[in-house]
Design a protein around this motif. Sequence first.
Motif, mmCIF file in Angstrom:
data_model
loop_
_atom_site.group_PDB
_atom_site.id
_atom_site.type_symbol
_atom_site.label_atom_id
_atom_site.label_comp_id
_atom_site.label_asym_id
_atom_site.label_seq_id
_atom_site.Cartn_x
_atom_site.Cartn_y
_atom_site.Cartn_z
ATOM 1 N N UNK A 491 43.768 4.717 10.023
ATOM 2 C CA UNK A 491 43.686 4.909 8.623
ATOM 3 C C UNK A 491 43.084 6.293 8.074
ATOM 4 N N UNK A 492 41.835 6.738 8.981
ATOM 5 C CA UNK A 492 41.307 7.777 8.882
ATOM 6 C C UNK A 492 42.204 9.065 8.656
ATOM 7 N N UNK A 493 43.310 9.176 9.241
ATOM 8 C CA UNK A 493 44.186 10.314 9.160
ATOM 9 C C UNK A 493 44.763 10.460 7.693
ATOM 10 N N UNK A 494 44.931 9.260 6.989
ATOM 11 C CA UNK A 494 45.176 9.356 5.806
ATOM 12 C C UNK A 494 44.530 9.796 4.617
ATOM 13 N N UNK A 495 43.165 10.014 4.852
ATOM 14 C CA UNK A 495 42.103 10.564 3.879
ATOM 15 C C UNK A 495 42.509 12.366 3.824
ATOM 16 N N UNK A 496 42.673 12.700 2.479
ATOM 17 C CA UNK A 496 42.870 14.127 2.568
ATOM 18 C C UNK A 496 41.812 15.074 2.464
ATOM 19 N N UNK A 497 42.139 16.083 2.906
ATOM 20 C CA UNK A 497 40.951 17.238 3.196
ATOM 21 C C UNK A 497 39.992 17.195 1.752
ATOM 22 N N UNK A 498 40.610 17.334 0.760
ATOM 23 C CA UNK A 498 39.855 17.036 -0.577
ATOM 24 C C UNK A 498 38.789 16.109 -0.616
#
Length: 624
Positions: A491-498
């Motif tokens: 789920x780490x991939x779901x966190x946006x760059x912002x």
Amino acid sequence: MAGRIPQSFIDDLTARADIVELIGSRVELKKAGREYRACCPFHNEKTPSFWVSPVKQFYHCFGCGAHGTALGFLMEYDKLSFPEAIEELASRLGLDVPREAGGQADTAGSTTPLYDMNLRVAKYFASVLPNDARAREYAKKRGLTSQTIDKFMIGFATNSWNEVLKRFGTKDADRKALSDCGLIIERERTDSRTLDRHYDRFRDRLMFPIRDSRGRVLAFGGRIIDQGEPKYLNSPETMLFHKGRELYGLYEVRQSRSALKRLLVVEGYMDVARLHQAGVNYAVATLGTATTPEHLRRIFKLVNEVVFCFDGDRAGRAAAWRALGNALPEARDGRQIRFLFLPEGQDPDSLVGTEGREAFEKRLEGSLPLSEYLVSALAEQADLGHADGRAQYAELARPLVTKVAPGVYRDLLIERLAESIKLPAVRLNQLWFNEVTDSAGNHLSSAESAVPAGRSGSLPSHLASRRPRDGGGGKGLVTKAVKLVVHFPSVAAKVSGAQLTQLEMTDDPGSRFLFDLLDQLQQEPAAHTAQLLERWRDRPEVARMRALAGEEMLGLDEASAALDLVSAIEKLALEPTMRRHDELMAKGDLTDDERAELKELNVVIHMAKSKANPSASGSSAGGR
Ligand SMILES: [Zn+2]
């Protein structure tokens, strides 16, 4: 020593490991839903509370709290060191463990021929013993039974200068291996009449293979069987053998597999063999060295109780004093360190031979606890009848006591020492640790101002924290977020760059940690919980992560975990703003600047809340 094991290999190994198969080979597992369960191998129980998750590659016991990865299980259950656990896991998967070059000139895989050579020679020595009348007679005289000889793989090196060399050193590579193992020695001058540049190290000796915890032969110890010097001869330090590290008999102790509670540390291999033979199957020996700090660390990984056994003579007392010095840093509450002094002229070998196991173990019960040994040994060095002597005693004790970590154990030790010089413990504590209490005080006050003023100045005012963070709502949110990531690393991939940037900008250590975790996973996704945990193995946060991995997450799947994570991070990002908002609201009497700031904060908070809950935006009834 061999080079470091590359992190990439460890990472790959954890990703490929099968924890169900591994634990299943040692503990009987029953399938229960998507997981497996068993009666816990780490505590005594009748109903199973030990769970193994194939998805997370993680085990956890709800009874005693034991938990970990496949590597962790091997370390706990098989009592292996980390590199040993890697070797074991790799060999199950049929992989060779690569080693990074550097440090030593020798590179990857070069130790394998040495282990092989040691084993071949050990087997050869063992085959000679039963067929050599003199050796057989000597072993009998020393009271060794054939079971003990088998258990310890004891052998005999004939009285020859080149028997081993002739048998095993026909090729150049083999001679190099023999030499690297310390089994043959290079002549200082090559005599033109002799063809060999080498000769055998061990001649006319009873041979004791020294094995590591996996049973691999690292080196040898040899006892001369007639006259001759030296009486005991060990292999030199080699790539495989570091005598300050190894304990003779540890492999055999672990083979017996009865619940290991304590270890008895003696001085010789003959002592170990005879003690095991008598039923004292928890005896190990240091190898011609004093007990080192490394020995002690290994011992306390295995047991909480150790008895050091020494001869009653002067050499024995000197050795005991050195062991005491090295044991102090390891002393703490819950550990027992004791010292046993044998009557002069006796060694464990002769004693257990004449009086048997029960009488010998009675002696162990009567051995001196570390504190008592310390008190009595110091009393021998100072005259407690005079004030001067008592002061001298305190001075002698001080450097020793400072080796002990602060805590209950040290307090008790100080009390005991204070009692023997008739001084209140408080006074002794003051005398010795004045500066320590001061700095502890400083430490506490510095923790209160954990956020340096200079750093918050670089952040926008409404993001800067003016209060200590501990106990704030942010901590619960960080824990929640980390728990989600530990259970579902993908789920780490779901966190946006912002969002990542927001986390990175805060000065809250928890959020910074969460940032590191997510950032690392976005760059290098982990296949499951275990792979993630192994990457963090050397970081202090890993203990908390492991504990979180063991907690239940009922009914949560990956998709809802992703939503929960994003929402937790949004709340977390809003934390400093909320705090500043509350602070200003509580203040009441605001300056113009502060009023403007509050207005701005309200806008930020409103925007964030409506974004998190779009259906409720605009309607005051929807907000909470
Ligand atoms: Zn348990």
